[in-house]
Design an enzyme around this catalytic site. Sequence first.
Site, PDB file in Angstrom:
ATOM      1  N   LYS A  97     -14.911  66.175  66.484  1.00  0.00           N
ATOM      2  CA  LYS A  97     -15.483  64.896  66.903  1.00  0.00           C
ATOM      3  C   LYS A  97     -16.814  64.744  66.177  1.00  0.00           C
ATOM      4  O   LYS A  97     -17.666  65.640  66.241  1.00  0.00           O
ATOM      5  CB  LYS A  97     -15.689  64.852  68.417  1.00  0.00           C
ATOM      6  CG  LYS A  97     -16.273  63.523  68.898  1.00  0.00           C
ATOM      7  CD  LYS A  97     -16.103  63.326  70.393  1.00  0.00           C
ATOM      8  CE  LYS A  97     -16.576  61.949  70.819  1.00  0.00           C
ATOM      9  NZ  LYS A  97     -16.286  61.688  72.248  1.00  0.00           N
ATOM     10  N   ASP A 152     -14.646  57.196  85.196  1.00  0.00           N
ATOM     11  CA  ASP A 152     -13.896  56.274  84.332  1.00  0.00           C
ATOM     12  C   ASP A 152     -12.622  56.944  83.841  1.00  0.00           C
ATOM     13  O   ASP A 152     -12.256  56.857  82.675  1.00  0.00           O
ATOM     14  CB  ASP A 152     -14.767  55.833  83.144  1.00  0.00           C
ATOM     15  CG  ASP A 152     -14.084  54.762  82.293  1.00  0.00           C
ATOM     16  OD1 ASP A 152     -14.398  54.668  81.088  1.00  0.00           O
ATOM     17  OD2 ASP A 152     -13.197  54.057  82.832  1.00  0.00           O
TER      18      ASP A 152
END
Length: 279
Positions: free
Chosen positions: A39, A133
């Site tokens: 990432k 979330d």
Amino acid sequence: NETITIKGKQFIILKMIGRGGSSKVYQVLDHKNQLFAVKYVNLEEADAQTVESYKNEIQHLNHLQLYSDQIIKLYDYEITNSYIYMLMECGNLDLNTWLRNRKTVTPLDRKFYWRNMLEAVHTIHSHGIIHSDLKPANFVLVNGSVKLIDFGIANTIQPDVTSIMKDSQVGTLSYMPPEAIKDTSSQPGQSRSKICTKGDVWSLGCILYCMTYGKTPFQSITNQIAKLHAIIDTSHPIEFPDISEKDLLDVLKSCLVRNPRERISLKELLDHPYLQHSP
Ligand SMILES: CN1CCC(Oc2ccc(-c3[nH]nc4cccc(OCC5CCCCC5)c34)cc2)CC1
């Protein structure tokens, strides 16, 4: 082929897995032909608070490695003023893509993945982290088991609409708990307070609902405002078509209770009969 160097180790980029506004995830190979996910976050446009949120996510991810195999592995990372590289375990498929492609899920897969998701979220909750979330794109399939890839701490840098972040379900309301919508405690402009762990239970319930019925509880309501109203409207019944697995039906009905105080807890879910025996 393009390469990335992290802490002096070189990696060959095979392909881009996903991207956001300033973050990108690549599938890479090391010198032993071992597969990893890297990432990359570009920090040049990021403000101090965003940089802090990324460092916080990395510290927690690094620490929680020790507590559960259902947390994605973080092998190394490199943080400078202009970028972050995170060397991570590479999965085969995110759960959102898997669910989209495979509408029907076998009872065995569903129960096994449910157990994995509960363990991952229980782990972050026991360390004081509330995701707030959760959605299928936060989970990835790695050799047949499901792992959590982020804790919802780092600011999801606003993706440019052209990005393929559509796969990562950024901004979907389908998994949002009623109390987050009604959350009157947060001042306008302040980020919604992560009020309690029960919000993650609601979101997990929506994921299990999708693995059971092939759709999320309010998927048929396409207007976003109407969807938000339906989520908080106690007179809007959530449909639970009858199924043979009565324990699964009970789990779904216990997670999708609008009042967080009456909603089942994660601990109770781990002890629920649904998980006590294989189908
Ligand atoms: C649509 N297409 C995508 C590639 C592939 O699926 C994935 C493969 C690996 C992965 C992953 N592994 N480790 C990962 C560590 C961090 C982040 C990761 O993804 C981030 C983001 C990628 C886009 C989808 C939501 C998750 C990570 C994730 C999706 C096949 C389906």
